[in-house]
Write a protein that holds these residues in place. Structure first.
Motif, mmCIF file in Angstrom:
data_model
loop_
_atom_site.group_PDB
_atom_site.id
_atom_site.type_symbol
_atom_site.label_atom_id
_atom_site.label_comp_id
_atom_site.label_asym_id
_atom_site.label_seq_id
_atom_site.Cartn_x
_atom_site.Cartn_y
_atom_site.Cartn_z
ATOM 1 N N PHE A 214 0.841 -1.198 0.000
ATOM 2 C CA PHE A 214 0.000 0.000 0.000
ATOM 3 C C PHE A 214 0.876 1.248 0.000
ATOM 4 N N ALA A 215 1.916 1.255 0.824
ATOM 5 C CA ALA A 215 2.798 2.421 0.894
ATOM 6 C C ALA A 215 3.442 2.693 -0.457
ATOM 7 N N SER A 216 3.906 1.651 -1.116
ATOM 8 C CA SER A 216 4.576 1.818 -2.402
ATOM 9 C C SER A 216 3.603 2.242 -3.496
ATOM 10 N N GLN A 217 2.432 1.607 -3.559
ATOM 11 C CA GLN A 217 1.457 1.932 -4.589
ATOM 12 C C GLN A 217 0.840 3.315 -4.372
ATOM 13 N N GLY A 218 0.629 3.669 -3.097
ATOM 14 C CA GLY A 218 0.014 4.952 -2.787
ATOM 15 C C GLY A 218 1.006 6.078 -2.626
ATOM 16 N N ALA A 219 2.321 5.750 -2.657
ATOM 17 C CA ALA A 219 3.371 6.750 -2.421
ATOM 18 C C ALA A 219 3.055 7.554 -1.159
ATOM 19 N N CYS A 220 2.817 6.817 -0.078
ATOM 20 C CA CYS A 220 2.414 7.450 1.178
ATOM 21 C C CYS A 220 3.066 6.713 2.349
ATOM 22 N N TYR A 221 3.183 7.406 3.466
ATOM 23 C CA TYR A 221 3.579 6.728 4.697
ATOM 24 C C TYR A 221 2.434 5.832 5.155
ATOM 25 N N VAL A 222 2.778 4.703 5.753
ATOM 26 C CA VAL A 222 1.785 3.794 6.319
ATOM 27 C C VAL A 222 2.167 3.485 7.765
ATOM 28 N N ILE A 223 1.206 3.706 8.668
ATOM 29 C CA ILE A 223 1.333 3.214 10.042
ATOM 30 C C ILE A 223 0.605 1.878 10.086
ATOM 31 N N SER A 224 1.361 0.798 10.177
ATOM 32 C CA SER A 224 0.785 -0.544 10.247
ATOM 33 C C SER A 224 0.823 -0.963 11.713
ATOM 34 N N VAL A 225 -0.337 -0.910 12.376
ATOM 35 C CA VAL A 225 -0.366 -1.057 13.829
ATOM 36 C C VAL A 225 -1.305 -2.179 14.232
ATOM 37 N N GLY A 226 -0.879 -2.970 15.200
ATOM 38 C CA GLY A 226 -1.704 -4.063 15.697
ATOM 39 C C GLY A 226 -1.801 -4.056 17.202
ATOM 40 N N GLY A 227 -2.777 -4.798 17.705
ATOM 41 C CA GLY A 227 -2.945 -4.951 19.141
ATOM 42 C C GLY A 227 -2.222 -6.185 19.642
ATOM 43 N N ILE A 228 -2.498 -6.548 20.863
ATOM 44 C CA ILE A 228 -1.889 -7.722 21.493
ATOM 45 C C ILE A 228 -2.992 -8.519 22.155
ATOM 46 N N ILE A 229 -2.955 -9.839 21.972
ATOM 47 C CA ILE A 229 -3.922 -10.708 22.644
ATOM 48 C C ILE A 229 -3.234 -11.985 23.096
ATOM 49 N N THR A 230 -3.500 -12.388 24.322
ATOM 50 C CA THR A 230 -3.111 -13.685 24.871
ATOM 51 C C THR A 230 -4.260 -14.137 25.769
ATOM 52 N N PRO A 231 -4.381 -15.443 26.031
ATOM 53 C CA PRO A 231 -5.494 -15.906 26.865
ATOM 54 C C PRO A 231 -5.568 -15.231 28.229
ATOM 55 N N ASP A 232 -4.426 -14.903 28.807
ATOM 56 C CA ASP A 232 -4.453 -14.298 30.142
ATOM 57 C C ASP A 232 -4.967 -12.866 30.133
ATOM 58 N N LEU A 233 -5.116 -12.252 28.959
ATOM 59 C CA LEU A 233 -5.598 -10.875 28.866
ATOM 60 C C LEU A 233 -7.116 -10.786 28.773
ATOM 61 N N VAL A 234 -7.789 -11.905 28.521
ATOM 62 C CA VAL A 234 -9.248 -11.882 28.398
ATOM 63 C C VAL A 234 -9.865 -12.345 29.706
ATOM 64 N N PRO A 235 -11.143 -12.039 29.948
ATOM 65 C CA PRO A 235 -11.779 -12.499 31.182
ATOM 66 C C PRO A 235 -11.632 -14.004 31.365
ATOM 67 N N LEU A 241 -11.309 -19.834 24.904
ATOM 68 C CA LEU A 241 -11.660 -19.425 23.544
ATOM 69 C C LEU A 241 -10.554 -18.621 22.868
ATOM 70 N N ALA A 242 -9.605 -18.128 23.641
ATOM 71 C CA ALA A 242 -8.628 -17.162 23.139
ATOM 72 C C ALA A 242 -7.378 -17.855 22.605
ATOM 73 N N TYR A 243 -6.574 -17.095 21.920
ATOM 74 C CA TYR A 243 -5.304 -17.543 21.361
ATOM 75 C C TYR A 243 -4.295 -16.428 21.586
ATOM 76 N N SER A 244 -3.045 -16.688 21.247
ATOM 77 C CA SER A 244 -1.991 -15.687 21.431
ATOM 78 C C SER A 244 -1.607 -15.073 20.094
ATOM 79 N N SER A 245 -1.522 -13.754 20.076
ATOM 80 C CA SER A 245 -1.115 -13.037 18.868
ATOM 81 C C SER A 245 -0.526 -11.696 19.288
#
Length: 324
Positions: A214-235, A241-245
């Protein structure tokens, strides 16, 4: 566009399935991004009140409980939580793009994967609902529509946003490039769930690949941002039901090169000082909707008219329902 400006990727975990606590944490992180001098701060996909991890689990009483709590903890826009985020953006003097679970105000039975865009003036600039939930996400979220594929003019740059696999769809990205986006927020849940038959490294590579493209095709800066999840972070009752990512957020320059990378799985605010001249230089080589286009051959039409399933019929004392 003459001055350098700072981009911030806020890589952190929300307080899963707790809207108010997630908002309070977001407010603290926005303030921290402001102290770092950020012009634009971005959060991961559906950061408030967290990604729909339960959608990837087998049907069970726990999954039904998680789904109804997800609906209960969704945000209305406008609403008190959005107001609090606007106040935080104004206090920090920073634009914010944050993924939220947005409640459909009419039926109150559907939620959307929405990117909420807030200006440093303390007001909502707009929202973008994810057009097509990916795979099992369709259990949790409704589909967005084309009237919010928008580029917002800010003092430092034109900004845009899409969520996760909307970058795989191709056409939504072009609709934003055609409006001259200069800084794009690509937000993700933090990698894809472990139930997909591929290694975490391969899954992360897809996120990196699509963001860099996207950055290359759009000739733009890209902020590619994600969250964090692990089973211990959910109720506790939903940990089965959860997984780690863990995210590995990136900032990418207008030539598609990675200029900043956050450690995977660690809470941090990744920053980078962007140079407007780099955007201009990249667009001289490739302006995808300008000199590097062929409108005599290709045309993209975006149908942006909102639709509804309930249409009152005047003068007949009844309503028509339409499947749209």
């Amino acid at each position: 566009m003459s001055e350098h400006f700072i981009l911030a990727a806020i890589q952190a975990a929300p307080i899963y399935l707790d809207r108010q606590a997630s908002v309070e944490k977001a407010i603290c992180l926005i303030a921290e991004a402001g102290r770092k001098g950020a012009s634009l701060a971005a959060f991961g996909e559906t950061w408030i009140p967290g990604y729909a991890f339960f959608a990837f689990a087998e049907s069970s009483a726990a999954r039904w409980d998680a789904a109804q709590l997800y609906l209960d903890q969704a945000m209305t826009i406008p609403g008190p939580e959005a107001d609090a985020l606007c106040d935080a953006a104004k206090s920090a003097d920073v634009d914010v793009v944050i993924g939220v679970v947005e409640l459909e105000s009419r039926t109150r039975g559907t939620v959307y994967c929405t990117n909420l865009v807030i200006g440093r003036e303390g007001r909502i600039l707009g929202c973008h609902r994810k057009l097509k939930p990916t795979m099992e996400e369709r259990i949790a979220w409704g589909e967005g529509r084309g009237d919010d594929l928008t580029v917002w003019e800010r003092s430092y740059a034109r900004i845009s946003t899409l969520a996760c696999w909307e970058h795989q769809m191709v056409l939504p990205g072009y609709a934003l490039m055609a409006q001259g986006t200069q800084v794009h927020v690509a937000n993700w849940p933090g990698g894809e769930p472990a139930t997909v038959p591929a290694s975490p490294e391969a899954l992360w590579s897809r996120q990196e690949l699509l963001s860099r493209a996207f950055a290359s095709q759009g000739a733009c800066y890209v902020i590619s941002v994600g969250g964090i999840i692990t089973p211990d972070l959910v109720p506790e009752q939903f940990r089965s039901l959860a997984y780690s990512s863990g995210a590995g957020s990136l900032i990418i320059d207008p030539r598609g090169e990675i200029v900043a990378r956050a450690p995977r799985g660690e809470e941090t605010i990744l920053t980078f000082e962007a140079d407007p001249s780099v955007i201009r230089a990249a667009k001289t080589a490739c302006d995808s909707a300008g000199h590097y286009s062929r409108p005599d051959i290709f045309e993209l039409r975006v149908h942006g008219v909102p639709v509804t399933s309930l249409v009152p019929v005047r003068g007949e004392g009844r309503c028509n329902t339409k499947d749209r």
